[in-house]
Design a protein around this motif. Structure first.
Motif, PDB file in Angstrom:
ATOM      1  N   GLN A  31       0.109   2.599 -13.721  1.00 33.85           N
ATOM      2  CA  GLN A  31       0.727   1.313 -13.359  1.00 33.85           C
ATOM      3  C   GLN A  31       0.671   1.045 -11.858  1.00 33.85           C
ATOM      4  OE1 GLN A  31       4.490   0.186 -15.491  1.00 33.85           O
ATOM      5  NE2 GLN A  31       4.380   2.321 -16.157  1.00 33.85           N
ATOM      6  N   LEU A  32       0.646   2.115 -11.072  1.00 32.93           N
ATOM      7  CA  LEU A  32       0.752   1.929  -9.610  1.00 32.93           C
ATOM      8  C   LEU A  32      -0.562   2.134  -8.868  1.00 32.93           C
ATOM      9  CD1 LEU A  32       4.171   3.764  -9.186  1.00 32.93           C
ATOM     10  CD2 LEU A  32       3.759   1.358  -8.641  1.00 32.93           C
ATOM     11  N   LYS A  33      -1.598   2.583  -9.571  1.00 34.87           N
ATOM     12  CA  LYS A  33      -2.787   3.061  -8.847  1.00 34.87           C
ATOM     13  C   LYS A  33      -3.481   1.989  -8.014  1.00 34.87           C
ATOM     14  CE  LYS A  33      -6.093   2.962 -12.644  1.00 34.87           C
ATOM     15  NZ  LYS A  33      -6.736   3.765 -13.684  1.00 34.87           N
ATOM     16  N   SER A  34      -3.333   0.727  -8.381  1.00 34.54           N
ATOM     17  CA  SER A  34      -4.000  -0.296  -7.571  1.00 34.54           C
ATOM     18  C   SER A  34      -3.368  -0.402  -6.175  1.00 34.54           C
ATOM     19  CB  SER A  34      -3.953  -1.655  -8.267  1.00 34.54           C
ATOM     20  OG  SER A  34      -2.615  -2.081  -8.406  1.00 34.54           O
ATOM     21  N   HIS A  35      -2.191   0.190  -6.001  1.00 36.14           N
ATOM     22  CA  HIS A  35      -1.522   0.158  -4.683  1.00 36.14           C
ATOM     23  C   HIS A  35      -1.681   1.464  -3.917  1.00 36.14           C
ATOM     24  CE1 HIS A  35       0.623  -3.608  -5.521  1.00 36.14           C
ATOM     25  NE2 HIS A  35       0.769  -3.157  -6.755  1.00 36.14           N
TER      26      HIS A  35
ATOM     27  N   PHE B   4       0.846  -1.197   0.000  1.00 31.52           N
ATOM     28  CA  PHE B   4       0.000   0.000   0.000  1.00 31.52           C
ATOM     29  C   PHE B   4       0.883   1.249   0.000  1.00 31.52           C
ATOM     30  CE2 PHE B   4      -2.184  -3.472   2.110  1.00 31.52           C
ATOM     31  CZ  PHE B   4      -3.422  -3.491   1.473  1.00 31.52           C
ATOM     32  N   ILE B   5       0.586   2.153  -0.921  1.00 29.45           N
ATOM     33  CA  ILE B   5       1.400   3.372  -1.060  1.00 29.45           C
ATOM     34  C   ILE B   5       0.535   4.570  -0.663  1.00 29.45           C
ATOM     35  CG2 ILE B   5       2.693   4.800  -2.690  1.00 29.45           C
ATOM     36  CD1 ILE B   5       2.843   2.234  -4.499  1.00 29.45           C
ATOM     37  N   ALA B   6       1.058   5.409   0.216  1.00 30.73           N
ATOM     38  CA  ALA B   6       0.271   6.554   0.694  1.00 30.73           C
ATOM     39  C   ALA B   6      -0.003   7.539  -0.434  1.00 30.73           C
ATOM     40  CB  ALA B   6       1.021   7.270   1.815  1.00 30.73           C
ATOM     41  N   GLN B   7      -1.272   7.891  -0.595  1.00 28.39           N
ATOM     42  CA  GLN B   7      -1.597   8.895  -1.614  1.00 28.39           C
ATOM     43  C   GLN B   7      -0.998  10.254  -1.243  1.00 28.39           C
ATOM     44  OE1 GLN B   7      -5.584  10.192  -2.038  1.00 28.39           O
ATOM     45  NE2 GLN B   7      -6.072  10.217   0.139  1.00 28.39           N
TER      46      GLN B   7
END
Ligand code: GDP
Ligand code: IMO
Ligand code: MG
Length: 420
Positions: A194-198, A98-101
Motif C-alpha cells: 500500500q505504501l511502496k509508491s511513496h 516521500f518515505i525513507a526506505q
C-alpha cells in the motif's frame, strides 16, 4: 537556500505543528527527522483540525514536498490511517510524500514490549506512550531492526523470522502472548504494497533540493528536554531530538542548517513521568487554564508555570536563533504570573546542566513574579496591540533565555501569529 529547523524547547507539545503549518507556506520541502507516532502535532487551518503523528505538518500546502526521514520509526497502520484522514480532507499528496526506505518499522512486538517493560518497572516507569518507540529504536541501534529497505532488498522474511523467534522468547518470559510469524509477515507485506509508491531513497531528493537552493523546513518531534542524552534520563524519549539530529535523520550536512527556531509554550506542560519543578497541583486556580489533553494518548498533561531554566539550556544546546512563543493568549485573566528563573538545591543556587534525575526532583524553583493582563489577546497580529503586561511577559522571556522572540502565538489557528 535556507534550511530552518523547528525544535521544541521544553517537554514536547510546545505547538510545533502549528509553527510548521505557519512557516510551510514559504517552504519547498518539509521534513520530519526523528521519533515516531509518539508525536502528536496539532494543526488547525482552513482544511480542519488535525492531530498529526507521522506525516510532516506542512502537508496541507499543495506546493510542499514532504519527507519522512530515516531518523523516524514508522508504525505503518498509523501512517495509513493518517494518510486516509488527510486525503478525506481533500489534500492530494500522491506525488509529494516521500518515505525513507532507511526508516525503521515499528513491529507488533515493539508495542507489546513497550507495555511489558513499563509494567515491570512499576512506580519507576517512564510513562511512555506505549507506541513501541523505545523498543523499536533499541532494535535499530542493536542491529536488530527491520526497515522498508528489507522488502525492497528481499531480506524481510528471513530477518522477521529471526527477530520473531527472539522476541517471542522475551514476550513469553514476561507473561505476554506470542505472535504468529505468518500473520505478521502477511500484514507487513500488505502495508508495504500500500505504501511502496511513496517509499524511496531520500538522499538524492534532499541533495538535489539543496543544490537547487530550495527552502527546507525541518520538523522536530518531542521536545529538547526529552532528548535521550540531554533530557533527565530515564524520563526521556528514545531518539535524539535536538536540531543536530536533523542532519543524521535526513542526510543534511550540518553546515547547511541556516536557522534554528525554538518553539516555547508560555507555560510548562509535560506528559508521562519525570521531574517538573514548576508543576501546579490540580486545585491551583491557574491549573484549569493550562489544562490540556495529550494529542497522542489522550492523557491529561501535567502543567505549571513557565520554567525558563531548562529552556535557557536547550536554547544553548540547539543554538537557537529565535523563539516562537506559543499560547500567550491562554494567560489572559491570571492576576499574577510566575516565571521560574533559577533553581536552588539544598538552599544553594544550582545549574540545570549539573542536575541528574534525583537532584532535579528535589530542586526548588526561584520565581520572578509578573503582573498579568485581563484583555483577550486571541488573534492579535501586532505586538504593539498587546497589553503592556503581555509585552513585558514576552520581553522577560527573551531577556532571560537570551534569544529574541520573533514569533508569538495568539491562538491555535494558522494565522494567529505576531511576527516581530
Ligand atoms: P506539538 O506537539 O508541539 O505540535 O504541540 P501539540 O499540538 O501537542 O500541543 C499544542 C497545543 O497548543 C495544541 O492544542 C495547539 O492547537 C495549541 N496551540 C498552539 N499554539 C497556540 C497558541 O498560540 N494559542 C493557543 N491558544 N493554542 C495554541
Ligand atoms: P510531540 O512531538 C510530549 C514523552 C512520553 C514519555 C516519554 C517517553 O507531540 O511534542 P515514548 O513513547 O517516546 O517512549 O515516551 O516521552 N513523549 C512526549 N511528550 N510530546 C511528545 O511529542 C512526546 N513524545 C514522547 O509522554 O514521557
Ligand atoms: Mg504534541
Amino acid at each position: 537556500m535556507s534550511v530552518t529547523v523547528i525544535v521544541g524547547s521544553q517537554w514536547g507539545d510546545e505547538g510545533k505543528g502549528k509553527a510548521i503549518d505557519y512557516f510551510a507556506r514559504n517552504a519547498d520541502f518539509v521534513a520530519r527527522y526523528n521519533g515516531g507516532n509518539n508525536a502528536g502535532h496539532t494543526v488547525i487551518n482552513e482544511h480542519g483540525t488535525f492531530k498529526i503523528h507521522l506525516v510532516p505538518s506542512g502537508i496541507f500546502y499543495p506546493h510542499t514536498k514532504c519527507l519522512m526521514g530515516n531518523g523516524m520509526v514508522i508504525d505503518p497502520q498509523v501512517l495509513l490511517d493518517e494518510m486516509n484522514e488527510i486525503r478525506r480532507a481533500g489534500i492530494n499528496f500522491e506525488k509529494r510524500l516521500f518515505i525513507a526506505q532507511r526508516a525503521h518499522l515499528i513491529m507488533p512486538y515493539h508495542k507489546l514490549l513497550d507495555g511489558l517493560y513499563e509494567e515491570a518497572k512499576g512506580a519507576g516507569a517512564t510513562g511512555t506512550t506505549r507506541r513501541g518507540i523505545g523498543p523499536a529504536f533499541a532494535d535499530k541501534i542493536s542491529y536488530n531492526g527491520l526497515r522498508w529497505a528489507d522488502f525492497i532488498g528481499g531480506t524481510f522474511d528471513e530477518r522477521l523470522r529471526v527477530q520473531l523467534g527472539l522476541k517471542n522468547k522475551i514476550i513469553t518470559a514476561l507473561g505476554g502472548n506470542v505472535l504468529d510469524y505468518e500473520t505478521v509477515r502477511e500484514t507487513y507485506w500488505n502495508y508495504f504494497e500500500q505504501l511502496k509508491s511513496h517509499i524511496t531513497e531520500l538522499a538524492p531528493i534532499v541533495h538535489k533540493g539543496l543544490a537547487q537552493n530550495k527552502k527546507f523546513l525541518l520538523e522536530q518531534a518531542m521536545g529538547s528536554l526529552l532528548d535521550t542524552d540531554w533530557g533527565v534520563y530515564p524520563f526521556v524519549t528514545a531518539s535524539t531530538t535536538l536540531a543536530s539530529a536533523a542532519t543524521t535523520g535526513l542526510g543534511i550536512p550540518p553546515r547547511k542548517i541556516s536557522r534554528i527556531i525554538g518553539v516555547t509554550k508560555a507555560y510548562s506542560t509535560r506528559v508521562g513521568a519525570g521531574p517538573m519543578p514548576t508543576e501546579l497541583t490540580d486545585d491551583h486556580p491557574a491549573r484549569e487554564q493550562f489544562g490540556e489533553t495529550a494529542a497522542t494518548t489522550g492523557r491529561k498533561r501535567r502543567a505549571g508555570w513557565l520554567d525558563l531554566v531548562p529552556v535557557k539550556f536547550t536554547a544553548q544546546l540547539n543554538g537557537m536563533d529565535a523563539l516562537f512563543v506559543t499560547k500567550l493568549d491562554t494567560l489572559s485573566g491570571i492576576d499574577e504570573l510566575k516565571i521560574c528563573v533559577g533553581y536552588k538545591l539544598d538552599g544553594k543556587p544550582v545549574e540545570f546542566s549539573t542536575l541528574e534525575g534525583v537532584g532535579m526532583s528535589r530542586v526548588e524553583p526561584v520565581y520572578r513574579s509578573m503582573r498579568g493582563w485581563k484583555e483577550d489577546v486571541r488573534g492579535i497580529r501586532k505586538f504593539s496591540e498587546l497589553p503592556k503586561n503581555a509585552q513585558r511577559y514576552v520581553e522577560t522571556i527573551e531577556k532571560i533565555v537570551g534569544v529574541p522572540a520573533r514569533f508569538i502565538g495568539t491562538g491555535p489557528e494558522r494565522q494567529a501569529v505576531i511576527k516581530r
